[in-house]
Design an enzyme around this catalytic site. Structure first.
Site, PDB file in Angstrom:
ATOM      1  N   GLU A  73       0.827  -1.210   0.000  1.00  0.00           N
ATOM      2  CA  GLU A  73       0.000   0.000   0.000  1.00  0.00           C
ATOM      3  C   GLU A  73       0.866   1.267   0.000  1.00  0.00           C
ATOM      4  O   GLU A  73       0.357   2.354   0.292  1.00  0.00           O
ATOM      5  CB  GLU A  73      -0.962  -0.031   1.189  1.00  0.00           C
ATOM      6  CG  GLU A  73      -1.965  -1.188   1.056  1.00  0.00           C
ATOM      7  CD  GLU A  73      -3.038  -1.230   2.129  1.00  0.00           C
ATOM      8  OE1 GLU A  73      -4.206  -1.461   1.774  1.00  0.00           O
ATOM      9  OE2 GLU A  73      -2.733  -1.036   3.312  1.00  0.00           O
ATOM     10  N   TYR A 119     -11.292  18.694  19.063  1.00  0.00           N
ATOM     11  CA  TYR A 119     -10.018  18.082  18.675  1.00  0.00           C
ATOM     12  C   TYR A 119     -10.115  17.367  17.338  1.00  0.00           C
ATOM     13  O   TYR A 119      -9.134  17.280  16.596  1.00  0.00           O
ATOM     14  CB  TYR A 119      -9.460  17.184  19.787  1.00  0.00           C
ATOM     15  CG  TYR A 119      -8.786  18.060  20.806  1.00  0.00           C
ATOM     16  CD1 TYR A 119      -7.461  18.441  20.640  1.00  0.00           C
ATOM     17  CD2 TYR A 119      -9.497  18.589  21.872  1.00  0.00           C
ATOM     18  CE1 TYR A 119      -6.849  19.303  21.523  1.00  0.00           C
ATOM     19  CE2 TYR A 119      -8.904  19.457  22.761  1.00  0.00           C
ATOM     20  CZ  TYR A 119      -7.572  19.809  22.590  1.00  0.00           C
ATOM     21  OH  TYR A 119      -6.969  20.672  23.455  1.00  0.00           O
TER      22      TYR A 119
END
Ligand SMILES: [Zn+2]
Length: 210
Positions: A73, A119
């Site tokens: 990948e 966040y």
């Protein structure tokens, strides 16, 4: 940070992700940009048991020049580094909650997880585009990721998992963790009336978090 310190940090953070169930088996891969190339987790390696000395070493054009053979990948990581000159590291996981969101047919493909917590907004930003499904290893996935990564720090591969970039390795790992938690909150509250951050609150977070 020296290359040897980056190698040790990558092994430590990967083991922590594995220990907490963010990756299972040989799933997931992590890379770091170095001044003269990249470090990448090897193909078929388990994030829980990496060896710092055997991490794949790539040159600036992603050719394999040392260590074990890189993950298949690797092209997902290359797509991010090419699209985002500020990316210092890339983390790809098959973490359960984010992957689950990537299997939902009726979410906004540009931003499937709404802004619920500060966040998440600060670490991921305004957008988390979904990359349409490709068979793992299909080379057509690379330009599809690159096109979306120009405008987003992270993408969600449909029916596969998240790919998250950060300025540093620690940043990328923290962002991947925050994404997984945001996906969990989204799925937990999906059938409930939920108070989201409003556009002004999101704007303020984007403006102050750099
Ligand atoms: Zn994968």
């Amino acid at each position: 940070m020296t290359e040897s310190a980056q190698r040790e940090l990558l092994v430590e953070l990967a083991a922590s992700l594995f220990a907490r169930g963010y990756a299972v088996g040989s799933a997931g891969n992590i890379s770091v940009r170095l001044p003269d190339g990249y470090l990448m987790t090897p193909t078929n390696s388990c994030l829980g048991r990496l060896d710092a000395a055997r991490l794949s070493r790539l040159d600036p054009s992603f050719a394999h020049i040392g260590g074990d053979k890189p993950s298949k990948e690797v092209f997902m990581h290359r797509a991010f580094y090419q699209a985002r000159p500020d990316a210092g590291a890339v983390v790809h996981l098959h973490s359960t909650m984010a992957t689950a969101v990537g299997c939902l047919p009726d979410v906004d493909p540009d931003n499937p997880i709404p802004p619920m917590t500060p966040y998440f907004v600060m670490r991921i930003g305004r957008r988390l585009p979904i990359v349409p499904y490709y068979r793992p290893g299909d080379p057509a996935m690379e330009p599809a990721i690159r096109d979306l990564a120009v405008m987003a720090r992270a993408v969600l591969l449909a029916n596969h998992g998240p790919v998250v970039s950060g300025k540093s390795l620690t940043d990328a790992v923290y962002a991947a963790e925050e994404l997984e938690e945001a996906a969990k909150l989204f799925l937990l509250t999906r059938s409930a009336k939920t108070r989201l951050l409003d556009p002004a609150q999101v704007d303020e977070l984007i403006a102050t978090s750099g």
